[in-house]
Design an enzyme around this catalytic site. Structure first.
Site, mmCIF file in Angstrom:
data_model
loop_
_atom_site.group_PDB
_atom_site.id
_atom_site.type_symbol
_atom_site.label_atom_id
_atom_site.label_comp_id
_atom_site.label_asym_id
_atom_site.label_seq_id
_atom_site.Cartn_x
_atom_site.Cartn_y
_atom_site.Cartn_z
ATOM 1 N N ASP A 1 -6.385 -3.743 0.579
ATOM 2 C CA ASP A 1 -6.993 -2.777 -0.348
ATOM 3 C C ASP A 1 -6.010 -1.685 -0.767
ATOM 4 O O ASP A 1 -6.363 -0.784 -1.531
ATOM 5 C CB ASP A 1 -8.243 -2.144 0.294
ATOM 6 C CG ASP A 1 -7.907 -1.396 1.580
ATOM 7 O OD1 ASP A 1 -6.717 -1.379 1.974
ATOM 8 O OD2 ASP A 1 -8.823 -0.843 2.209
ATOM 9 N N ASP A 48 11.007 -7.136 8.032
ATOM 10 C CA ASP A 48 10.652 -6.177 6.977
ATOM 11 C C ASP A 48 10.476 -4.780 7.550
ATOM 12 O O ASP A 48 10.396 -3.805 6.802
ATOM 13 C CB ASP A 48 9.375 -6.607 6.240
ATOM 14 C CG ASP A 48 8.253 -6.971 7.198
ATOM 15 O OD1 ASP A 48 8.453 -7.862 8.033
ATOM 16 O OD2 ASP A 48 7.182 -6.343 7.126
ATOM 17 N N ARG A 94 5.893 9.751 3.421
ATOM 18 C CA ARG A 94 6.978 9.354 4.326
ATOM 19 C C ARG A 94 8.312 9.681 3.671
ATOM 20 O O ARG A 94 8.492 9.495 2.473
ATOM 21 C CB ARG A 94 6.847 7.855 4.586
ATOM 22 C CG ARG A 94 7.954 7.274 5.423
ATOM 23 C CD ARG A 94 7.533 5.961 6.069
ATOM 24 N NE ARG A 94 7.488 4.853 5.126
ATOM 25 C CZ ARG A 94 7.115 3.616 5.467
ATOM 26 N NH1 ARG A 94 6.731 3.337 6.698
ATOM 27 N NH2 ARG A 94 7.081 2.655 4.571
ATOM 28 N N ARG A 97 15.300 -2.585 3.494
ATOM 29 C CA ARG A 97 15.032 -3.248 4.774
ATOM 30 C C ARG A 97 15.875 -4.508 4.883
ATOM 31 O O ARG A 97 16.365 -5.024 3.853
ATOM 32 C CB ARG A 97 13.547 -3.661 4.825
ATOM 33 C CG ARG A 97 12.591 -2.505 4.622
ATOM 34 C CD ARG A 97 11.308 -2.976 3.924
ATOM 35 N NE ARG A 97 10.493 -1.824 3.490
ATOM 36 C CZ ARG A 97 9.506 -1.300 4.211
ATOM 37 N NH1 ARG A 97 9.170 -1.838 5.354
ATOM 38 N NH2 ARG A 97 8.845 -0.256 3.762
ATOM 39 N N ARG A 148 0.850 -1.206 0.000
ATOM 40 C CA ARG A 148 0.000 0.000 0.000
ATOM 41 C C ARG A 148 0.877 1.244 0.000
ATOM 42 O O ARG A 148 0.522 2.264 0.593
ATOM 43 C CB ARG A 148 -0.924 0.005 1.205
ATOM 44 C CG ARG A 148 -0.198 -0.115 2.529
ATOM 45 C CD ARG A 148 -1.089 0.356 3.613
ATOM 46 N NE ARG A 148 -0.522 0.055 4.904
ATOM 47 C CZ ARG A 148 -1.047 0.450 6.031
ATOM 48 N NH1 ARG A 148 -2.137 1.167 6.016
ATOM 49 N NH2 ARG A 148 -0.486 0.157 7.161
ATOM 50 N N ASP A 179 8.139 2.194 10.230
ATOM 51 C CA ASP A 179 6.871 1.492 10.353
ATOM 52 C C ASP A 179 6.213 1.669 11.713
ATOM 53 O O ASP A 179 6.337 0.843 12.605
ATOM 54 C CB ASP A 179 7.023 0.002 10.016
ATOM 55 C CG ASP A 179 5.909 -0.408 9.084
ATOM 56 O OD1 ASP A 179 4.765 0.002 9.353
ATOM 57 O OD2 ASP A 179 6.163 -1.097 8.094
HETATM 58 P P1 AMP Z 1 3.092 -3.763 8.083
HETATM 59 O O1 AMP Z 1 2.390 -4.562 9.119
HETATM 60 O O2 AMP Z 1 2.583 -2.361 7.945
HETATM 61 O O3 AMP Z 1 4.563 -3.825 8.213
HETATM 62 O O4 AMP Z 1 2.722 -4.440 6.689
HETATM 63 C C1 AMP Z 1 3.069 -5.753 6.351
HETATM 64 C C2 AMP Z 1 2.782 -6.001 4.904
HETATM 65 O O5 AMP Z 1 1.379 -5.878 4.645
HETATM 66 C C3 AMP Z 1 3.465 -5.060 3.937
HETATM 67 O O6 AMP Z 1 3.801 -5.792 2.788
HETATM 68 C C4 AMP Z 1 2.392 -4.044 3.640
HETATM 69 O O7 AMP Z 1 2.579 -3.385 2.413
HETATM 70 C C5 AMP Z 1 1.150 -4.923 3.617
HETATM 71 N N1 AMP Z 1 -0.083 -4.175 3.905
HETATM 72 C C6 AMP Z 1 -0.439 -3.598 5.067
HETATM 73 N N2 AMP Z 1 -1.637 -2.995 4.956
HETATM 74 C C7 AMP Z 1 -2.061 -3.185 3.695
HETATM 75 C C8 AMP Z 1 -3.244 -2.806 2.947
HETATM 76 N N3 AMP Z 1 -4.230 -2.112 3.505
HETATM 77 N N4 AMP Z 1 -3.303 -3.193 1.652
HETATM 78 C C9 AMP Z 1 -2.319 -3.888 1.088
HETATM 79 N N5 AMP Z 1 -1.207 -4.290 1.728
HETATM 80 C C10 AMP Z 1 -1.070 -3.944 3.013
HETATM 81 MG MG MG Z 2 5.989 -2.819 7.328
#
Ligand code: AMP
Ligand code: MG
Length: 483
Positions: free
Chosen positions: A123, A250, A174, A181, A91, A260
């Site tokens: 989404d 990540d 950002r 990463r 996203r 993050d």
């Molecule tokens: P995070 O927990 O923010 O580190 O995200 C983990 C993974 O989930 C990353 O690959 C993000 O890009 C993906 N991700 C988080 N929220 C969404 C979203 N609403 N739509 C698509 N991918 C998402």
């Molecule tokens: Mg992340």
């Protein structure tokens, strides 16, 4: 015409196709700028004086793309709560790398900008609350002198996002020294293509570690340097009581910046086992586990570098293991020095560790507020608290005062050191929540105020007291991943 002074020089875009997907942000319905970081903009030499608010809204929503951008979604993998997964920007899109007048390079990235090849079932969008929260906390971290990604702007998209309930959509801009990463290396290593690994490695050295470019063993040096940077970073987190909440590989940068801001939060009452994240059932990322998880993540990074450290795999593993095993010693040393700084003591004394641990044990037993205990020691507590009349604490204080004057120390030197180390104010969870609730109702005054206070965490300011107290509520504070 480039009225804003964007100065893109996009190098990640030029890497092989397997590192990214070329994709534009998906346009949004009715963008409205709600936050713009003018101080950061001026550090980047961006000039917004000739653009209207409407134009800014179009720019920071991705509806109108800046000249020179080549937007991409970056591929990466990661261990999420210990399990390996192929991920990527699901996203987010990177607009490009902006170069400031002082020749510093900054990734400019939109978060919440729509689906990409890596969205899986998501989404691709983000909600207003979590984006504002990331803005507040990342900026607070910066002013606490902790390496971090920054936040340049937030726009409301004018679209709804559906979570447990319907929320207002938003996009955060950002800014980071890069978005490489540990998980980016894991992604490339998992493909078992040494040429690609070498490309990413050379790119990283050029961008972040040019000093070791010509060293005898740059791969081993990169590992050692990241161990040092991440060790410094986690010591900084421990200093201010920051709990990242989702230290998956990540979410660990190779630049050493905090990244993050999902379920993160600051600890009020000192309790090493503090966990805020609703999904962290086992406390993997609890306050006290952060150093050991840092080491665990660095071990995953070391594994990726094995093919580059030595041609003999066994030798390579041996060298990497040796480096990783030094983590505890490095951490202990850095942590001790940080705690000495918090107490305003100089040099080292054989009883220092006991002195420090006795204070922490007392804080834990008495449920003392972490930040305000150090404020008390600086005579800067927001309000006299009876807890500090406790006999055990007064005895401890006598030992501390005795120690203060060792090693040619003076009260003046001590208080300067403490003032530079101990924040008077941190982003208190209930104050953030208050400001987010107001913002949901279109009242941004509380956010402007909290940002103003958090911009000077080491300085006594008018009406700072309102931001210094922990919440009076007994309800456990819980955070959620900002998806
Ligand atoms: P995070 O927990 O923010 O580190 O995200 C983990 C993974 O989930 C990353 O690959 C993000 O890009 C993906 N991700 C988080 N929220 C969404 C979203 N609403 N739509 C698509 N991918 C998402
Ligand atoms: Mg992340």
């Amino acid at each position: 015409m480039n009225k804003i002074n964007w100065n893109f020089n996009n190098t990640y875009f030029d890497l092989s196709r397997s590192f990214k997907e070329d994709i534009n942000p998906i346009p949004v319905k009715n963008p409205k700028l709600v936050l713009l970081n003018k101080i950061l903009a001026s550090e980047l030499n961006l000039d917004f004086s000739k653009v209207t608010n409407k134009e800014l809204s179009e720019i920071f929503s991705g509806n109108s793309l800046p000249e020179g951008s080549n937007s991409i979604a970056q591929a990466y993998a990661g261990h999420q709560f210990g399990h390996f997964t192929m991920l990527g920007d699901g996203r987010a899109v990177l607009l490009g790398e902006h170069v400031s007048k002082s020749n510093k390079k900054y990734d400019i990235q939109f978060k919440g900008s729509g689906k990409t090849a890596f969205s899986r079932s998501g989404d691709g969008r983000a909600a207003l609350g979590p984006m504002l929260r990331e803005y507040i906390i990342s900026e607070a971290m910066h002013y606490l002198n902790i390496p971090t990604t920054r936040s340049l702007a937030v726009v409301k998209t004018g679209e709804e996002v559906i979570r447990e309930k319907i929320l207002q959509g938003a996009i955060l801009t950002r800014v980071a020294s890069s978005h490489i990463r540990v998980g980016t290396f894991q992604y490339v290593a998992a493909r078992q293509n040494k040429d690609e690994l070498k490309i990413l490695f050379d790119y990283t050295i050029d961008r972040h570690y040019s000093k070791i470019k010509d060293s005898k063993n740059p791969a081993l040096d990169l590992l050692n340097q990241l161990i040092d940077r991440q060790c410094d970073l986690v010591v900084n987190w421990m200093r201010v009581g920051f709990i990242h909440g989702v230290m998956n590989t990540d979410n660990m940068t190779v630049s050493g910046e905090t990244i993050d801001y999902g379920p993160c939060a600051f600890m009020d009452i000192y309790d090493p086992k503090t966990v805020f994240s609703s999904i962290d059932k086992m406390g993997r990322y609890a306050y006290c586990n952060q150093p050991i998880i840092t080491k665990w993540n660095l071990s995953r990074f070391a594994e990726c570098l094995i093919p580059l450290i030595d041609n003999n795999k066994n030798k390579s593993i041996e060298l990497a293991t040796e480096a990783i095993n030094l983590f505890e010693k490095k951490y202990e040393e850095k942590w001790m020095n940080m705690m000495r700084n918090k107490l305003g003591i100089f040099g080292s004394d054989k009883n220092d560790k006991l002195l420090i641990l006795d204070l922490l044990t007392w804080m834990h037993e008495k449920k003392a507020d972490y930040t305000n205990t150090f404020c008390h020691l600086m005579d800067q507590e927001p309000k006299k608290d009876e807890i500090f009349n406790d006999e055990n604490f007064l005895n401890w204080k006598n030992r501390w005062k005795e120690r203060l004057f060792k090693n040619n120390n003076s009260l003046e030197k001590s208080s300067k050191l403490m003032k530079d180390t101990n924040p008077l104010v941190i982003p208190r969870n209930h104050k953030i929540e208050e400001s987010l609730e107001a913002a949901e109702q279109n009242d941004f005054k509380p956010i402007f105020k909290i940002l103003e206070i958090l911009n000077k965490p080491y300085t006594k300011q008018v009406s700072i007291e309102n931001y210094q107290h922990p919440s009076k509520s007994n309800k456990k504070y819980q955070t959620f991943c900002g998806t």
